[in-house]
Scaffold this motif. Structure first.
Motif, PDB file in Angstrom:
ATOM      1  N   PHE A 158     -47.341  -5.137 -59.067  1.00  0.00           N
ATOM      2  CA  PHE A 158     -46.734  -4.048 -58.208  1.00  0.00           C
ATOM      3  C   PHE A 158     -45.913  -2.743 -59.002  1.00  0.00           C
ATOM      4  O   PHE A 158     -44.808  -2.540 -58.397  1.00  0.00           O
ATOM      5  N   TRP A 159     -46.340  -2.732 -60.076  1.00  0.00           N
ATOM      6  CA  TRP A 159     -45.777  -1.815 -61.040  1.00  0.00           C
ATOM      7  C   TRP A 159     -45.486  -0.485 -60.183  1.00  0.00           C
ATOM      8  O   TRP A 159     -46.372   0.028 -59.743  1.00  0.00           O
ATOM      9  N   LEU A 160     -44.296   0.115 -60.152  1.00  0.00           N
ATOM     10  CA  LEU A 160     -43.723   1.190 -59.736  1.00  0.00           C
ATOM     11  C   LEU A 160     -44.048   1.267 -58.152  1.00  0.00           C
ATOM     12  O   LEU A 160     -43.888   2.382 -57.635  1.00  0.00           O
ATOM     13  N   LEU A 161     -44.282   0.162 -57.455  1.00  0.00           N
ATOM     14  CA  LEU A 161     -44.253  -0.061 -56.046  1.00  0.00           C
ATOM     15  C   LEU A 161     -42.767   0.550 -55.728  1.00  0.00           C
ATOM     16  O   LEU A 161     -41.665  -0.262 -56.007  1.00  0.00           O
ATOM     17  N   LEU A 162     -42.610   1.681 -54.775  1.00  0.00           N
ATOM     18  CA  LEU A 162     -41.529   2.284 -54.268  1.00  0.00           C
ATOM     19  C   LEU A 162     -40.641   2.694 -55.464  1.00  0.00           C
ATOM     20  O   LEU A 162     -39.425   3.008 -55.328  1.00  0.00           O
TER      21      LEU A 162
END
Length: 192
Positions: free
Chosen positions: A42-46
């Protein structure tokens, strides 16, 4: 790409570590360090402002935005038609001119139009952003912060929960910029 060809110009941005062959309309930018590894699921999620800030830096430092009335921030998963977007901006501009309040002239004052997760920045706002980039272009570099790599203008949200989504951060421009910024429209997924 066909949808973007209807624009006066367009650029796609990716990070320098992304895979794939070079494309003439893709620009690779160096991203700031974050608490996640690029290989994390989830790299850079949100946290998409971690990527958008270097993209803005490229656009402003290389004068790419000069000569345009509006600069639009779209995501690759947005489905749009350039003529419809142009007409929507024109309609909103006309409404602003009819019901103008001091500081809300879309041709002379800094205005950001928001259509859900699509953001339109007029030329005066972009020029003011360029002048104030030394302030608004800074990233959180405290390695103990969960918001490491987020723009400083993300405020406490980045430090508290580690998020710096564009629909939350762009609105902070009016709080961090010395020049006045008028924001028109509703932000967030599902709002138009």
């Amino acid at each position: 790409r066909k949808l973007y060809e209807g624009c006066d110009s367009h650029h796609f941005f990716t990070d320098t570590q992304s895979a794939g062959a070079e494309q003439p309309d893709f620009i690779r930018v160096e991203l700031p360090k974050t608490q996640q590894n690029r290989s994390d699921q989830f790299w850079l999620l949100l946290k998409n402002m971690v990527g958008l800030l270097p993209a803005w830096n490229y656009l402003l430092q290389n004068n790419v935005t000069d000569g345009f009335d509006w600069v639009i921030n779209l995501e690759l998963d947005h489905f749009f038609f350039a003529p419809f977007l142009r007409q929507t901006i024109a309609d909103h501009t006309n409404l602003m001119l009819q019901d103008r309040l001091p500081g809300q002239d879309p041709w002379h004052d800094s205005v950001m139009m928001v259509f859900g997760n699509v953001f339109a920045f007029n030329a005066p706002l972009v020029q003011n952003m360029k002048r104030e980039w030394g302030t608004i272009g800074q990233v959180i570099n405290d390695s103990s912060s969960i918001g490491l790599g987020c723009p400083v203008i993300s405020g406490s949200r980045a430090h508290d929960v580690g998020y710096c989504e564009q629909d939350m951060v762009y609105e902070n421009l009016r709080d961090y910029m010395r020049s006045s910024v008028t924001i028109v429209g509703a932000n967030g997924c599902g709002n138009v």
